[in-house]
Design a protein around this motif. Structure first.
Motif, PDB file in Angstrom:
ATOM      1  N   THR A 104      35.113  24.856  45.954  1.00  0.00           N
ATOM      2  CA  THR A 104      34.963  23.807  46.682  1.00  0.00           C
ATOM      3  C   THR A 104      35.202  23.905  47.896  1.00  0.00           C
ATOM      4  N   GLY A 105      35.831  25.054  48.301  1.00  0.00           N
ATOM      5  CA  GLY A 105      36.440  25.328  49.822  1.00  0.00           C
ATOM      6  C   GLY A 105      37.737  25.117  49.649  1.00  0.00           C
ATOM      7  N   ALA A 106      38.527  24.577  48.787  1.00  0.00           N
ATOM      8  CA  ALA A 106      40.020  24.525  48.903  1.00  0.00           C
ATOM      9  C   ALA A 106      40.745  25.772  48.836  1.00  0.00           C
ATOM     10  N   ALA A 107      41.695  25.714  49.744  1.00  0.00           N
ATOM     11  CA  ALA A 107      42.533  27.043  49.659  1.00  0.00           C
ATOM     12  C   ALA A 107      43.403  27.320  48.282  1.00  0.00           C
ATOM     13  N   ARG A 108      43.406  28.647  47.976  1.00  0.00           N
ATOM     14  CA  ARG A 108      44.215  28.973  46.724  1.00  0.00           C
ATOM     15  C   ARG A 108      44.808  30.360  47.045  1.00  0.00           C
ATOM     16  N   ASP A 109      45.832  30.523  46.148  1.00  0.00           N
ATOM     17  CA  ASP A 109      46.542  31.820  46.387  1.00  0.00           C
ATOM     18  C   ASP A 109      45.545  33.002  46.340  1.00  0.00           C
ATOM     19  N   PRO A 110      45.573  33.895  47.442  1.00  0.00           N
ATOM     20  CA  PRO A 110      44.561  35.029  47.526  1.00  0.00           C
ATOM     21  C   PRO A 110      44.370  35.952  46.028  1.00  0.00           C
ATOM     22  N   LEU A 111      43.243  36.247  45.893  1.00  0.00           N
ATOM     23  CA  LEU A 111      43.321  37.211  44.931  1.00  0.00           C
ATOM     24  C   LEU A 111      42.316  38.376  45.621  1.00  0.00           C
ATOM     25  N   THR A 112      42.723  39.722  45.300  1.00  0.00           N
ATOM     26  CA  THR A 112      42.127  40.886  45.821  1.00  0.00           C
ATOM     27  C   THR A 112      41.422  41.857  45.033  1.00  0.00           C
ATOM     28  N   GLU A 113      40.394  42.184  45.041  1.00  0.00           N
ATOM     29  CA  GLU A 113      39.738  43.350  44.547  1.00  0.00           C
ATOM     30  C   GLU A 113      39.579  44.533  45.404  1.00  0.00           C
ATOM     31  N   TYR A 114      39.462  45.761  44.602  1.00  0.00           N
ATOM     32  CA  TYR A 114      39.157  47.027  45.590  1.00  0.00           C
ATOM     33  C   TYR A 114      37.848  47.514  44.596  1.00  0.00           C
ATOM     34  N   TRP A 115      36.554  47.772  45.314  1.00  0.00           N
ATOM     35  CA  TRP A 115      35.305  48.328  44.640  1.00  0.00           C
ATOM     36  C   TRP A 115      35.263  49.675  45.087  1.00  0.00           C
ATOM     37  N   ASN A 116      34.888  50.754  44.371  1.00  0.00           N
ATOM     38  CA  ASN A 116      34.120  52.000  44.654  1.00  0.00           C
ATOM     39  C   ASN A 116      32.490  51.431  45.062  1.00  0.00           C
ATOM     40  N   LEU A 117      32.237  51.779  46.334  1.00  0.00           N
ATOM     41  CA  LEU A 117      30.727  51.397  46.626  1.00  0.00           C
ATOM     42  C   LEU A 117      29.863  52.803  46.805  1.00  0.00           C
ATOM     43  N   LEU A 121      20.670  53.782  45.963  1.00  0.00           N
ATOM     44  CA  LEU A 121      20.106  53.975  44.697  1.00  0.00           C
ATOM     45  C   LEU A 121      18.718  53.462  44.563  1.00  0.00           C
ATOM     46  N   ALA A 122      17.796  54.059  43.727  1.00  0.00           N
ATOM     47  CA  ALA A 122      16.714  53.650  43.740  1.00  0.00           C
ATOM     48  C   ALA A 122      15.796  53.610  44.838  1.00  0.00           C
ATOM     49  N   GLY A 123      15.642  54.781  45.647  1.00  0.00           N
ATOM     50  CA  GLY A 123      15.005  54.658  46.960  1.00  0.00           C
ATOM     51  C   GLY A 123      15.611  53.501  47.790  1.00  0.00           C
ATOM     52  N   ASP A 124      16.912  53.469  47.886  1.00  0.00           N
ATOM     53  CA  ASP A 124      17.673  52.782  48.663  1.00  0.00           C
ATOM     54  C   ASP A 124      17.393  51.219  48.544  1.00  0.00           C
ATOM     55  N   THR A 125      16.890  50.761  47.216  1.00  0.00           N
ATOM     56  CA  THR A 125      16.547  49.464  46.920  1.00  0.00           C
ATOM     57  C   THR A 125      17.930  48.888  46.220  1.00  0.00           C
ATOM     58  N   VAL A 126      18.805  49.497  46.034  1.00  0.00           N
ATOM     59  CA  VAL A 126      19.754  48.962  45.048  1.00  0.00           C
ATOM     60  C   VAL A 126      21.147  49.891  45.597  1.00  0.00           C
ATOM     61  N   ALA A 127      22.156  49.094  45.328  1.00  0.00           N
ATOM     62  CA  ALA A 127      23.542  49.632  45.796  1.00  0.00           C
ATOM     63  C   ALA A 127      24.308  49.345  44.422  1.00  0.00           C
ATOM     64  N   ARG A 128      25.509  49.876  44.210  1.00  0.00           N
ATOM     65  CA  ARG A 128      26.273  49.962  42.959  1.00  0.00           C
ATOM     66  C   ARG A 128      28.002  49.543  43.585  1.00  0.00           C
ATOM     67  N   MET A 129      28.491  48.735  42.874  1.00  0.00           N
ATOM     68  CA  MET A 129      29.998  48.775  43.043  1.00  0.00           C
ATOM     69  C   MET A 129      30.776  48.621  41.712  1.00  0.00           C
ATOM     70  N   THR A 130      31.732  49.632  41.492  1.00  0.00           N
ATOM     71  CA  THR A 130      32.527  49.684  40.184  1.00  0.00           C
ATOM     72  C   THR A 130      33.981  49.434  40.405  1.00  0.00           C
ATOM     73  N   SER A 131      34.594  49.002  39.621  1.00  0.00           N
ATOM     74  CA  SER A 131      36.145  49.296  39.491  1.00  0.00           C
ATOM     75  C   SER A 131      36.361  50.826  39.610  1.00  0.00           C
ATOM     76  N   PRO A 132      37.575  51.091  39.907  1.00  0.00           N
ATOM     77  CA  PRO A 132      37.892  52.553  40.033  1.00  0.00           C
ATOM     78  C   PRO A 132      37.683  53.328  38.825  1.00  0.00           C
ATOM     79  N   THR A 133      38.060  53.073  37.558  1.00  0.00           N
ATOM     80  CA  THR A 133      38.268  53.443  36.346  1.00  0.00           C
ATOM     81  C   THR A 133      37.065  53.066  35.338  1.00  0.00           C
ATOM     82  N   TYR A 134      36.093  52.423  35.943  1.00  0.00           N
ATOM     83  CA  TYR A 134      35.016  52.120  35.165  1.00  0.00           C
ATOM     84  C   TYR A 134      34.437  53.045  34.327  1.00  0.00           C
ATOM     85  N   TYR A 135      34.348  54.411  34.725  1.00  0.00           N
ATOM     86  CA  TYR A 135      33.640  55.377  34.377  1.00  0.00           C
ATOM     87  C   TYR A 135      34.631  56.356  33.799  1.00  0.00           C
ATOM     88  N   SER A 136      35.851  56.158  33.695  1.00  0.00           N
ATOM     89  CA  SER A 136      36.684  57.166  33.501  1.00  0.00           C
ATOM     90  C   SER A 136      36.657  57.517  32.083  1.00  0.00           C
TER      91      SER A 136
END
Length: 342
Positions: A104-117, A121-136
């Motif tokens: 709704t736009g109401a302030a909340r305690d911040p939550l932060t995420e860090y993604w590997n970008l 991909l696919a002829g530069d038509t797609v990009a991917r982001m993953t959590s750092p250990t998703y493929y570990s």
């Protein structure tokens, strides 16, 4: 930065760490050029024991049973939550997202995420982001602060500049009949919490939708997915899978469905071992419901899915949740064509 993303996130950990308080979230991330980002999502918590519900009826041909395709409660309806925030990049090139407001736009305690970008991909038509250990391998549950400063531990997302409306979604009949899609294999990574552990499992193998263009050793050689008469779903009897119910019910077949659900990029997958039905057409108890969102490139070409599993264990007689949280399957996954894989 691609504008429109389909994203799966999970707070998955061992029972010793979170006492089965696993959760999953599936939704859209939309990035603007001014550094702002918005997400709207569906979400489920294992402790709430979300139930399976019926969607469309799979009235397919061949040996695919006619059953009501199940998904997880809430998925056919409006999104359940959302955040607003900002994004930028860390000194080592990771995508940093900080959620500072609710839907709704109401302030909340911040939550932060860090993604590997990953771009291009696919002829530069797609990009991917993953959590750092998703493929570990083996699976590594990241300490807090590596992927997020809250309980989110794994995530996968794909983005493009294609819209997020229903008109961008590939229809079920096109998946089976369109030569761009029906001969490509779709597979990916599934990170799942079950029996108190977090492991990696197959998303169903490297399978495809057509027939006759692959070799006799493939699972659906001469056995393509069937389009439902209502055109809203497809079904497949996956012969000789890993299912095993003992000598009394020797069939190894696994029944799979994918269906259109609601608007936007939504689909749902549902599967179960045919032997568990014990001679009845449909298995209604501890089957696997998987909400999905389609990955679509800038050019409008379907590329696969991201999804979540929210499997609640039920009593086989009453079909009601029985409190066996250890037997639940909560996970995040992708199921995409080869050029989107690492």
């Amino acid at each position: 930065m691609k504008a429109n993303w389909v994203v799966s996130v999970g707070g998955l950990d061992t029972a010793a760490a979170n006492n089965y308080r696993n959760w999953v979230r599936l939704g859209y991330y939309v990035f603007a050029g001014d550094g702002s980002v918005v997400t709207n999502y569906w979400t489920w918590n294992l402790a709430d024991q979300p139930e399976r519900i019926d969607t469309v009826t799979a009235d397919c041909t061949g040996d695919v049973p006619d059953c009501a395709v199940k998904t997880v409660e809430g998925f056919p309806g409006d999104t359940m939550g959302g955040f607003q925030g900002t994004y930028g990049y860390t000194s080592d090139g990771r995508l940093r997202i900080t959620w500072t407001k609710d839907a709704t736009g109401a302030a909340r305690d911040p939550l932060t995420e860090y993604w590997n970008l990953t771009t291009g991909l696919a002829g530069d038509t797609v990009a991917r982001m993953t959590s750092p250990t998703y493929y570990s391998s083996p699976v590594q549950i990241p300490p807090q602060g590596v992927f997020s400063d809250y309980s989110a531990s794994f995530g996968i997302g794909f983005g493009s500049n294609a819209g997020l409306g229903r008109e961008t979604r590939a229809t079920m009949s096109r998946l089976v009949r369109d030569a761009r899609y029906n001969a490509r294999t779709y597979t990916g990574t599934f990170v799942v919490a079950n029996r108190g552990a977090v492991t990696r499992q197959s998303t169903g193998g490297s399978w495809w939708f057509g027939s006759g263009t692959q070799t006799p050793g493939d699972a659906n050689y001469g056995n393509p997915w069937q389009v439902c008469a209502n055109q809203q779903c497809i079904g497949w009897n996956q012969h000789n899978s890993s299912c095993d119910c003992g000598s009394a019910f020797p069939t190894k077949n696994r029944i799979r469905y994918i269906a259109e659900v609601g608007g936007g990029r939504r689909n749902t997958e549902w599967y179960w071992c045919q032997c568990l039905a014990q001679g009845r057409p449909c298995y209604r108890a501890n089957s696997h419901p998987r909400p999905l969102l389609q990955v679509v490139g800038d050019d409008g070409v379907f590329q696969g899915w991201v999804g979540v599993e929210a499997f609640t264990h039920v009593n086989a007689s009453t079909l009601r949740p029985d409190g066996d949280l250890a037997s639940g399957y909560f996970g995040v996954f992708d199921m995409v064509q080869p050029s989107l894989r690492p």
